[in-house]
Write a protein that holds these residues in place. Structure first.
Motif, mmCIF file in Angstrom:
data_model
loop_
_atom_site.group_PDB
_atom_site.id
_atom_site.type_symbol
_atom_site.label_atom_id
_atom_site.label_comp_id
_atom_site.label_asym_id
_atom_site.label_seq_id
_atom_site.Cartn_x
_atom_site.Cartn_y
_atom_site.Cartn_z
ATOM 1 N N ILE A 190 0.813 -1.231 0.000
ATOM 2 C CA ILE A 190 0.000 0.000 0.000
ATOM 3 C C ILE A 190 0.841 1.273 0.000
ATOM 4 O O ILE A 190 0.416 2.294 -0.535
ATOM 5 C CB ILE A 190 -1.012 -0.003 1.171
ATOM 6 N N PHE A 241 -5.153 5.556 3.003
ATOM 7 C CA PHE A 241 -3.749 5.931 2.774
ATOM 8 C C PHE A 241 -3.224 6.900 3.834
ATOM 9 O O PHE A 241 -2.026 7.161 3.893
ATOM 10 C CB PHE A 241 -3.597 6.511 1.359
ATOM 11 N N GLY A 262 -9.601 -1.541 11.398
ATOM 12 C CA GLY A 262 -10.422 -2.634 10.878
ATOM 13 C C GLY A 262 -10.978 -2.280 9.504
ATOM 14 O O GLY A 262 -10.414 -1.444 8.778
#
Ligand code: NAP
Length: 333
Positions: free
Chosen positions: A249, A321, A327
């Motif tokens: 990511i 981001f 979660g």
């Protein structure tokens, strides 16, 4: 017919999404044809891969400019001329960022019915029993193959996938160390999910803390982030360790993700395997049953961050981001 509010891709983002990259449009829902069903979208799954779909061709083609943005969601059938789905059925599948979705006759495989299970919210089928839970399940059981007493490190550990991967490590008797971006997330991992240690990578001494938390080295890296975090984890890997390459990511909003020290893979004879959860589609039902069993037994806990309103989807994607979710991140339409 009702009006469908839709978010269409207007421009390929540079970095985080900017206002106007997704544009809200309205159009009437088309008249249903034989074989189709109309479903109202209730919840949308926010996934880092959406940012990739906006930018480049990957395992799916990039979303076209002007097209409704691709997204997974949970929808309830409100009218049906479809052979498999009837009014009231709840389905998960690629609904797109919109309020209504027309389900085509041939799409019986791309939408799955959600069973109604007491004590389980429908949204669990977008998270712990859905794509992110299944990703953690197959990454851990098929690639990591954890053994009792091994040390597992999970990056983005307080996210939807990482939190489940770490708990599966605990179920298999591993020492589990999570890496996450706030002290609250770290406290959730150790105090509620049973991780042995959690390290906030935004603290200046996080590298020393990682070394201290892994005195016997690292046998498994469940990698969600890439970049500097992966680089540091690799330094502590034991000979013949396994790297489950689930996601990178840190590189989805910029050009490169690293790590720069790939030579360690050779020196330490590491096994690195990338995978896509879709590779295991034929086994989703059995895996979801096992995850559900763990959840019922209290061995698997989950949390959701819910953002209200379709028009907030753009901000919600950015939260993935900037670390705004703990979660599973979901938009309630
Ligand atoms: N291979 C597959 O089939 C598959 C399927 C699903 C997901 N994935 C991958 O799994 C990973 C997690 O996805 P998810 O849906 O569960 O998202 P998530 O972990 O719930 O949310 C993303 C989290 O990533 C962390 N993050 C973002 N940028 C970061 C950076 N530069 N450095 C460190 N941490 C950063 C943030 O938490 P912090 O506060 O901790 O920074 C954020 O909350 C992603 O890489 C995704 O692409 C792969």
């Amino acid at each position: 017919m009702p009006i469908n509010r839709q978010l269409r891709l207007q421009a390929r983002p540079k970095g985080l999404l900017a206002p106007g990259d997704l544009q809200l449009t309205e159009s009437p829902v088309p008249e249903l044809q034989d074989g189709q069903a109309l479903a109202k979208v209730k919840y949308l799954s926010m996934d880092p891969t959406m940012r990739v779909w906006m930018a480049v061709d990957s395992y799916l083609p990039a979303v076209g400019i002007g097209d409704v943005m691709r997204a997974a969601g949970l929808a309830e059938v409100i009218e049906s001329r479809h052979a498999q789905f009837k009014k009231g059925d709840k389905l998960v599948g690629l609904t797109g960022l919109q309020e209504y979705v027309v389900i085509e006759a041939q799409s019986k495989f791309s939408f799955q019915k959600v069973p109604s299970i007491p004590f389980l919210s429908d949204t669990a089928f977008l998270g712990v029993l859905g794509m992110t839970g299944l990703t953690a399940y197959f990454g851990m059981t098929e690639i990591a193959k954890p053994q009792k007493g091994e040390t597992l490190v999970v990056s983005s550990a307080a996210g939807a996938t990482g939190s489940v991967a770490g708990q599966i490590g605990k179920i298999h008797g591993c020492r589990v160390v999570g890496i996450a971006g706030t002290d609250d997330k770290c406290a959730w991992l150790t105090d509620e999910l049973g991780f042995d240690a959690a390290i906030n990578y935004k603290h200046a001494d996080w590298k020393e803390k990682l070394a201290a938390a892994t005195p016997d080295g690292i046998d498994i890296d469940y990698e969600n982030v890439g970049g500097e975090i992966m680089e540091e984890v690799l330094k502590h890997m034991n000979l013949h360790g396994r790297v489950v390459l689930c996601g990178l990511i840190s590189g989805y909003t910029k050009e490169t993700a690293g790590p720069a020290n790939l030579g360690i893979l050779i020196v330490k004879r590491l096994k690195v395997e990338g995978f896509l959860v879709l590779d295991y589609a034929s086994r989703f039902t059995d895996a979801a049953m096992e995850l559900g069993k763990w959840k019922m037994l209290g061995k698997l806990k989950d949390r959701q961050t819910i953002v209200e309103g379709l028009e907030k989807a753009s901000e919600a994607i950015n939260m993935l981001f900037t670390g705004g979710n703990t979660g599973k991140l979901i938009v309630k339409v």
